[in-house]
Design an enzyme around this catalytic site. Sequence first.
Site, PDB file in Angstrom:
ATOM      1  N   GLU A 137       0.834  -1.210   0.000  1.00 20.64           N
ATOM      2  CA  GLU A 137       0.000   0.000   0.000  1.00 20.64           C
ATOM      3  C   GLU A 137       0.868   1.258   0.000  1.00 20.64           C
ATOM      4  OE1 GLU A 137      -3.174   0.140  -0.425  1.00 20.64           O
ATOM      5  OE2 GLU A 137      -3.941  -1.842   0.120  1.00 20.64           O
ATOM      6  N   ASP A 185      -4.242 -10.016  -8.502  1.00 19.65           N
ATOM      7  CA  ASP A 185      -4.624  -9.105  -9.589  1.00 19.65           C
ATOM      8  C   ASP A 185      -3.492  -8.264 -10.187  1.00 19.65           C
ATOM      9  OD1 ASP A 185      -4.484  -7.739  -7.169  1.00 19.65           O
ATOM     10  OD2 ASP A 185      -6.530  -6.990  -7.222  1.00 19.65           O
ATOM     11  N   GLU A 205     -19.213  -5.535  -4.281  1.00 21.72           N
ATOM     12  CA  GLU A 205     -17.840  -5.914  -3.932  1.00 21.72           C
ATOM     13  C   GLU A 205     -17.540  -7.343  -4.379  1.00 21.72           C
ATOM     14  OE1 GLU A 205     -15.456  -4.107  -2.735  1.00 21.72           O
ATOM     15  OE2 GLU A 205     -14.009  -5.502  -1.912  1.00 21.72           O
ATOM     16  N   GLU A 216     -12.291   0.353 -10.191  1.00 19.89           N
ATOM     17  CA  GLU A 216     -11.871  -0.543 -11.286  1.00 19.89           C
ATOM     18  C   GLU A 216     -12.812  -0.559 -12.489  1.00 19.89           C
ATOM     19  OE1 GLU A 216     -12.088  -1.504  -8.052  1.00 19.89           O
ATOM     20  OE2 GLU A 216      -9.957  -1.456  -7.525  1.00 19.89           O
ATOM     21  N   THR A 264      -0.913   0.891 -10.554  1.00 19.99           N
ATOM     22  CA  THR A 264      -2.197   0.295 -10.162  1.00 19.99           C
ATOM     23  C   THR A 264      -3.044   1.248  -9.326  1.00 19.99           C
ATOM     24  OG1 THR A 264      -3.231  -1.749  -9.392  1.00 19.99           O
ATOM     25  CG2 THR A 264      -1.473  -0.832  -8.014  1.00 19.99           C
TER      26      THR A 264
END
Length: 523
Positions: free
Chosen positions: A124, A269, A377, A420, A514
């Site tokens: 993160e 991912d 979600e 996304e 990302t």
Amino acid sequence: MRLTTNSILLLELAATALALPASMETNKNGGPPRPNHARAHHVKSAFVTSWQGYYKNAFPHDTLHPITNSYEDDRDGWGVTVVDALTTAVIMGEAKIVGQMLDHIAKINFTTTEKPDDSISLFESNIRYLGGLISGYDMLKGPMKSLVRDSSKVDVLLKQAESLADSLSIAFDTASGVPDPTVFLNPTRRISGSSSNNIAEVGTLVLEWTHLSDLSGNKKYGELAQKGESYLLHPTGSPEAWPGLVGSDVSTKDGSFLNSNGGWSGGSDSFCEYLIKMYQYDPKTFAEYKDRWVLAADSTIAHLASHPTTRKDLTYLSQYSGSRTIPVSSHLASFAGSNFILGGVVLGEDKYSKFGLELTKSYFNNYKQAPSGIGPEVFRWVDGALPAGDDNAPPPGSQQAFYAKSGFYTTVGSYILRPETCESMYYAYRLTGDTQWQDMAWAAFQAITNVTRAGSGFAELDDIMQPDGGGFIDQMQSFWLAETLKYLYLTFAADSEVQLQLQAGGKSQYVFNTEAHPIKVRG
Ligand SMILES: *[C@@H]1O[C@H](CO)[C@@H](O)[C@H](O)[C@H]1NC(C)=O
Ligand SMILES: *[C@@H]1O[C@H](CO)[C@@H](O)[C@H](O)[C@H]1NC(C)=O
């Protein structure tokens, strides 16, 4: 941003028609992308509202609580909303906000945390803080330099990026060089000692750390990240489910794979995402990354593409456990459309772009169908090609009618302001120039802002299956400003140096990390 700590199956445990166009041709389009200034302006207003709510009630803490007008320090207290939102303010040309942000960034002390024993997520911190710093540096030294009069304020971004990476680099002090997921700086510098890490967290460093080496001239950063990544490119241990589709976790001791589970959701991912993005960054140096992406992409099309029994026109991506596929997916996985579109463009292979458009349209179906206008979600469907069973079960009675018309049923109904689906629609529009994608993005923007606008900002939702979102979660995470509003804005904004150039003959000058921070490509 990708939440990677839980697999989506764990998330479920914890929580308890759009007509297709006649053709999916990638070039059946309205020519080059065109701006829609009125819509771009509305998106910018939502950003300014969000920033002002944060600035008044939470600055310089990490995260706004919009309902109670308070805050939390959930990213080590360095002010993640400031750093993560910087590049959006830059792209929107908000000079005053950029100035407020740069003043704070100069004061951050990345060598320590104020709280003792505050855990620091390598992943993160990399995607939000490091990505924001180097991308802000790229743009403010380049095409957006007129936004800041005193260029020494921009130099600080690179110094702070090096300071942060120096702090985080202890994560690589493991037996294999596969980084530990968690580091601590206070009272002593140390790592958690975890025996494993997941491939999203190991494989989503290489772009930022390689670019930091290029900017600083210090090779150490790129070498550390590429060493960790080498185990993912040359898998040992638990076998690949199919060529290129590796397991989700590796050992920090020897880099071997610990399972054969995965998919395009949290935990795996952005590992896949960065394989092709490294090739976009520098195709000569990172050709091997591209080869691994091609294997994973071909296996995905062959084995993970799945069509719901009630809506065969839709294509979702299943998860896998060895060679068993499980029809379950997530909001996080809806970025896959963008990644296939990008792969198709940089490889000149239309089959990937077409598949990317098909995924993008299908995951937008979740927004189209849900009563709030926002996708869930986590969701499931029934795949008629698989045996019936717990992993391929019909919807609960309460969602039978919904499943019949929508092709999915919701198993975790929260919406935490994630980007996304909008990210993929941005790529789809830049590829095709077909305004249907702008219209879908606009529908998503209207639904999201209608339902999440609350208190001093925008708040996360409990249940997108209720028209009003089912109540608020008192949080506005930084990726709302960094990603969701940036992709929406760029979908409607005029062409510029940072916009992706995805049509024939175009070459993008930036690759988006990302967290939607544009990084200048090599060359
Ligand atoms: C940052 O924190 C460290 C550790 O507490 C301290 O030694 C250092 O002086 C601080 N740096 C600045 C610029 O405040
Ligand atoms: C947003 O709210 C306005 C006013 O209540 C309404 O007219 C509009 O249809 C809503 N749009 C969406 C997409 O929910």
